[in-house]
Design an enzyme around this catalytic site. Structure first.
Site, mmCIF file in Angstrom:
data_model
loop_
_atom_site.group_PDB
_atom_site.id
_atom_site.type_symbol
_atom_site.label_atom_id
_atom_site.label_comp_id
_atom_site.label_asym_id
_atom_site.label_seq_id
_atom_site.Cartn_x
_atom_site.Cartn_y
_atom_site.Cartn_z
ATOM 1 N N ASP A 1 7.815 -29.409 70.332
ATOM 2 C CA ASP A 1 7.113 -30.628 70.725
ATOM 3 C C ASP A 1 6.062 -31.006 69.688
ATOM 4 O O ASP A 1 6.173 -30.627 68.522
ATOM 5 C CB ASP A 1 6.480 -30.434 72.106
ATOM 6 C CG ASP A 1 6.518 -31.691 72.954
ATOM 7 O OD1 ASP A 1 5.805 -32.639 72.600
ATOM 8 O OD2 ASP A 1 7.257 -31.722 73.950
ATOM 9 N N HIS B 1 1.177 -34.567 74.259
ATOM 10 C CA HIS B 1 2.521 -34.526 74.834
ATOM 11 C C HIS B 1 2.995 -33.080 75.003
ATOM 12 O O HIS B 1 3.440 -32.669 76.081
ATOM 13 C CB HIS B 1 3.476 -35.310 73.930
ATOM 14 C CG HIS B 1 4.834 -35.543 74.502
ATOM 15 N ND1 HIS B 1 5.859 -34.615 74.416
ATOM 16 C CD2 HIS B 1 5.368 -36.602 75.170
ATOM 17 C CE1 HIS B 1 6.950 -35.101 74.993
ATOM 18 N NE2 HIS B 1 6.681 -36.305 75.471
ATOM 19 N N SER C 1 10.590 -36.720 79.464
ATOM 20 C CA SER C 1 9.870 -35.624 78.809
ATOM 21 C C SER C 1 9.219 -34.698 79.820
ATOM 22 O O SER C 1 8.983 -33.521 79.538
ATOM 23 C CB SER C 1 8.778 -36.172 77.887
ATOM 24 O OG SER C 1 9.313 -36.696 76.719
#
Length: 535
Positions: free
Chosen positions: A89, A287, A458
């Site tokens: 990620d 994220h 996600s």
């Protein structure tokens, strides 16, 4: 990571809680009566919303994954192995209060001695590896293709057409944004402060046309938010999106790779990156930190949400996804790094529409399969049918023929039960999306000891990676392929009519837009895992 417009979710009705006894049998739902089940007329409480993905469809009438029920009825007092889950990620805040206890530490590496103690090719890789070095912002893959010049290929023509389309669509958004920002600045100057109320805006006695227009704009926009703080937060997110697109993602002149110092188109150029898995700044790892939290934030400590598999996992951080599109080389090497260093599950919450060196990634996925590692991948957030639209990486090239049996592709669910079950941004595909899982309003860790609701496939993907980790921890004899099919086979099948994601909408069913027509159910999966082992 394909840079899609932020999702702004209006208030929606949530679901009532109902009591229902449970035994250790597979949970079933009468799909013909799904729309007749009791719907709430009030919102979920904050506490319920923060962990809705752990709730149960039958017991709680919330389309979660039955994680709480699995812990209460199946896992209490049961022994488990520790499982390494690699999160490929944007970087992870490994110092976060709710994550640091569950971060993987390389037992063969001596911290800070500037040596490759375990001879794995990576110096001081104590918690994983940063394949992006000090880089952060990046172009989209289509921008990189156009930047290389016209080679006469269909790929170039398609990339140029898509780049032109995206820029054309972005221009009116920029104009609207700039108009709102200018009006906001004018109102703030008029009031002498930046934190003001709607009533104060309406009370302005404007004397010129410009101020009257600014007052009207802000009055209209601010009325859509509970307060100025919420307005500011959303405007910042939208501004970041628009200007990141213009300055980096769609800018053919930008070179985001320069700080790395490698050739991203040479798979054999492997001496690059560093051991700083957080990245050059923590905020850029928002994220990845959120994704890691969904899997591993500590359960029951009254901080943030609860990790699906926090009791049994260690998170390996592989930083390979910039603010833009990931390079195929970085993804391929990150997958191989995770496999070679002990990960049994890899989460991939990234994706893009162009992949010039996709074979490198395919080979890495097949390598993971050969080493019994499961790869869980987000389906994407473009509300597209990825049986038709390109979405990389995938496990079917050419489409329709899977080349590996260790990949799960996950679509996203909303917490609104009934016709609004499908997340309105989720990609779908009868052949290329395996199953759906919670992906709207998921509460988890963000950098600097904070917590936020984020949404996207996600978020659905790590929910499933967490379930996979539970299965592999408690039933270590099961293979990656078996775990994949257990999750698919044990999901709750739903036949009710739902609204298809996308602007045009339309009616569909989960069976028409995914391979299984099911939503993930951890409770069922663990029961099926035990049955499989006993066989």
């Amino acid at each position: 990571m394909k840079n899609t417009r932020p999702f702004y979710l209006s208030s929606i009705l949530a679901l009532a809680l109902a009591s229902c006894g449970g035994t250790q049998k597979m949970v079933t739902v009468d799909a013909t009566k799904i729309d007749q089940m009791p719907l709430k007329t009030t919102k979920l409480t904050d506490k319920q919303l923060q962990r809705w993905s752990h709730l149960d469809l039958v017991k709680d009438t919330v389309p979660g994954m039955s994680v709480d029920m699995a812990y209460a009825e199946l896992l209490k007092g049961k022994k488990a192995n520790k499982i390494i889950v690699a999160v490929v990620d944007s970087g992870i805040d490994i110092e976060h209060e709710d994550l640091k206890a569950n971060i993987w530490t390389n037992p063969k590496e001596i911290a800070g001695n500037k040596k490759d103690d375990d001879n794995n090719g990576y110096v001081d890789d104590l918690h994983g590896w940063n394949f992006l070095g000090d880089s952060d912002n990046e172009q989209l893959e289509l921008t990189r293709i156009v930047k290389k010049g016209n080679d006469g290929s269909v790929q170039y023509e398609n990339a140029l057409a898509e780049l032109t389309k995206k820029k054309t669509e972005l221009e009116p958004q920029k104009q609207q944004l700039d108009m709102i920002l200018a009006a906001e600045a004018a109102v703030a100057k008029q009031l002498g402060k930046s934190d003001y109320t709607l009533a104060e805006v309406k009370a302005i006695k404007a004397t010129d046309q410009g101020m009257m227009q600014s007052q009207a704009i802000i009055s209209q926009v601010l009325a859509q938010f509970p307060d100025k703080k919420a307005f500011d937060a959303e405007m910042k997110e939208y501004k970041d999106y628009v200007y990141d697109q213009l300055n980096y993602n769609l800018n053919v002149e930008f070179d985001g790779r320069k700080p790395v110092g490698d050739n991203p188109y040479d798979i054999n150029d492997k001496k690059y990156g560093n051991a700083n898995v957080i990245g050059p700044k923590k905020e850029s790892g928002k994220h990845g930190t959120h994704v890691a939290g969904i899997i591993a934030q500590v359960r029951g400590n009254n901080k943030g949400g609860d990790g699906v598999a926090s009791d049994v996992v260690k998170i390996m951080a592989c930083r390979a996804v910039p603010n833009g599109d990931e390079y195929d080389k970085d993804i391929a090497l990150a997958i191989r790094y995770a496999v070679d260093n002990g990960a049994k599950v890899i989460n991939g919450s990234f994706g893009k529409s162009f992949s010039p060196n996709k074979q490198w990634v395919y080979d890495a996925i097949k390598y993971a399969e050969s080493k019994d590692v499961l790869f869980v991948h987000a389906a994407g957030n473009d509300a597209e049918d990825i049986d038709v639209a390109n979405n990389f990486p995938n496990d079917a090239e050419p489409k329709g023929a899977e080349f590996a049996d260790n990949v799960l592709t996950i679509g996203a669910l909303n917490y609104e039960y009934g016709s609004g079950l499908m997340a309105n941004f989720s990609n779908y595909g009868k052949e290329n999306v395996d199953i759906f899982a919670p992906g709207v309003k998921i509460y988890a860790t963000t950098p600097n000891n904070t917590y936020e609701y984020l949404q996207g496939t996600s978020m659905a993907s790590p929910n499933v990676a967490g379930v996979a980790a539970l299965i592999r921890a408690y039933y270590p004899s099961l293979t990656a392929s078996q775990v994949k099919h257990i999750i698919m086979d044990s999901g709750t099948p739903l036949n009710n009519t739902i609204t298809l994601a996308g602007e045009t909408g339309g009616q569909t069913t989960l069976g028409a837009i995914s391979k299984t027509g099911k939503i993930v159910n951890a409770y069922n999966a663990l029961i099926l895992a035990e049955k499989t082992v006993k066989k």
